[in-house]
Design an enzyme around this catalytic site. Sequence first.
Site, mmCIF file in Angstrom:
data_model
loop_
_atom_site.group_PDB
_atom_site.id
_atom_site.type_symbol
_atom_site.label_atom_id
_atom_site.label_comp_id
_atom_site.label_asym_id
_atom_site.label_seq_id
_atom_site.Cartn_x
_atom_site.Cartn_y
_atom_site.Cartn_z
ATOM 1 N N LYS A 36 0.819 -1.233 0.000
ATOM 2 C CA LYS A 36 0.000 0.000 0.000
ATOM 3 C C LYS A 36 0.843 1.270 0.000
ATOM 4 C CE LYS A 36 -0.604 0.338 4.985
ATOM 5 N NZ LYS A 36 -1.287 -0.199 6.157
ATOM 6 N N ARG A 131 -6.937 1.283 17.118
ATOM 7 C CA ARG A 131 -7.411 1.376 15.755
ATOM 8 C C ARG A 131 -8.423 0.243 15.618
ATOM 9 N NH1 ARG A 131 -3.625 1.537 10.377
ATOM 10 N NH2 ARG A 131 -4.324 -0.612 10.298
HETATM 11 C C1 PLP Z 1 -0.253 -0.960 6.689
HETATM 12 C C2 PLP Z 1 -0.509 -2.156 7.467
HETATM 13 C C3 PLP Z 1 0.533 -3.044 7.743
HETATM 14 C C4 PLP Z 1 1.966 -2.798 7.320
HETATM 15 O O1 PLP Z 1 2.595 -1.992 8.277
HETATM 16 P P1 PLP Z 1 4.130 -1.570 8.113
HETATM 17 O O2 PLP Z 1 4.415 -0.771 9.322
HETATM 18 O O3 PLP Z 1 4.231 -0.781 6.852
HETATM 19 O O4 PLP Z 1 4.915 -2.814 8.064
HETATM 20 C C5 PLP Z 1 0.223 -4.198 8.449
HETATM 21 N N1 PLP Z 1 -1.026 -4.449 8.867
HETATM 22 C C6 PLP Z 1 -2.053 -3.603 8.623
HETATM 23 C C7 PLP Z 1 -3.406 -3.947 9.126
HETATM 24 C C8 PLP Z 1 -1.825 -2.430 7.936
HETATM 25 O O5 PLP Z 1 -2.845 -1.600 7.708
#
Ligand code: PLP
Length: 363
Positions: A36, A131
Site C-alpha cells: 500500500k 485502531r
Molecule cells: C499498513 C498495514 C501493515 C503494514 O505496516 P508496516 O508498518 O508498513 O509494516 C500491516 N497491517 C495492517 C493492518 C496495515 O494496515
Amino acid sequence: MRVPYITIDLEKIEQNARTIVELCRSHNIEVTGVTKGSGGNPDVARAMLRGGVTSIGESHLENIWRLKDADIDTTFMLLTVAPLSEVTEVIESVDVSLNSEIQVLKALSDVALQQAKVHNVVVMVDLGDLREGVWPDQLMDFVEEAAALPGINLKGIGTNLSCLGGVIPTTDNMNQLASYAVKIEKKFNIELEWVSGCNSSALKMIAAGEMPKRINHARIGEAILLGRETTHREVWPGTFQDAFQLHAEVVELKEKPSQPVGEQAEAAFGGKPDFEDVGTIDRAILNIGREDVDIQGLTPLDPTLKILGGSSDYVIVDVTAAKGGIEVGAELVFSLNYAALVAAMTSHYVEKCPLPNKNGETS
Ligand SMILES: *Cc1c(COP(=O)(O)O)cnc(C)c1O
C-alpha cells in the site's frame, strides 16, 4: 520521463524483502508483503514476491484489482477491515480479509455462499493501539459467532500496533495475543492457521528472539519499502533505504530575502509562516507541491540543501550552500519517509519510474 518522477529500484526492494523474509522465516513467521505504501504498484509487488513474501497485503480494493490486472498471481489480503458496502467485491477479489464487525462477517458469509466459496478471515483484536479490532473482553463471543458462519473460514486472529496510538509490540501484548489463539483453539476445537501479530514495528523483537512461538504471521510494508523498523525508524541491517527517490525540477532560481516582505497573515495551507532571517539567499522553486508529497518527509540527497516550505504546487529550497550545478531546469533528488512515499506514489502528477535490473528488465 516527465518531471517530477520517482525512481523505484526493484532490485533493492527485492533484496529488502529477502532480508526481512529470511529473518522472519528463521523464527517461523510467514510474511505478507504490504504494497500500500507504493500505491499498489505491480512492479513493487513482483519484486516483493521475488524476495520471498508468500502473499500481498493491500489497503485498497482498487490496488488489488490493479495487481490482478497486471497478472500477479498470489494470495491477496485486504488489510483494511472490509466495508459492508463492498462485501461482494471483497468476496470476488480478496483471498483473506481482516475483520472486526460481526455484521460484516455475516454479509461476507452470505455472499460467499451465493458464490459457492469459503472466505478466509483474520479476526482483529485491539490490544490497545485503538485502531481496528475487537476489544479482548468481547473476543470469545465474537469468535463463537464468526466460527458458526458457513461461508467463513476463520484463518486466524491478528492485531495491529504502532499505528494510531503508537503502542509498540512487547512480550506482554504478543503473549496476550498468543494466549487468545490457544484459548480459541481449545474452546471451539478449531485450528488457527495464522496468528498475525505484527508489522514493521516488530522486527527488533523478532530478531531478539522475543516473539512468542505462536505468532507465525507478519504483515510487512515499510521495512521492505524503506528499510527501517518502525518503533524508532532505525535503519534495518541488510536493507536499502533508498529504493525510492523523488526527482523534481527547478523552475525558478533567484536570489531573494530569507524573510517575507510586507504584512503577514495566513499562508496557503494555514498557519503563519516563520522564517529565520539569514539575509539574502538563493531560492529554488521546484515543480512539486503539497498535493503530491508530504514535504516534511523529504530529505535532499545533497545535505547542504534546506527545504524552506511549500504550497500546493511548489516546494521552495534554500540552495545557497549547494556546491554548484544548480540552475533552472536542474533536477533535485530527495529520499522519502513513509508519509511522503505514500503521497508521491498515489499522486497522478508524479511519474513512476521503475529502474531496470541487471538484465534490463523492469518486472
Ligand atoms: C499498513 C498495514 C501493515 C503494514 O505496516 P508496516 O508498518 O508498513 O509494516 C500491516 N497491517 C495492517 C493492518 C496495515 O494496515
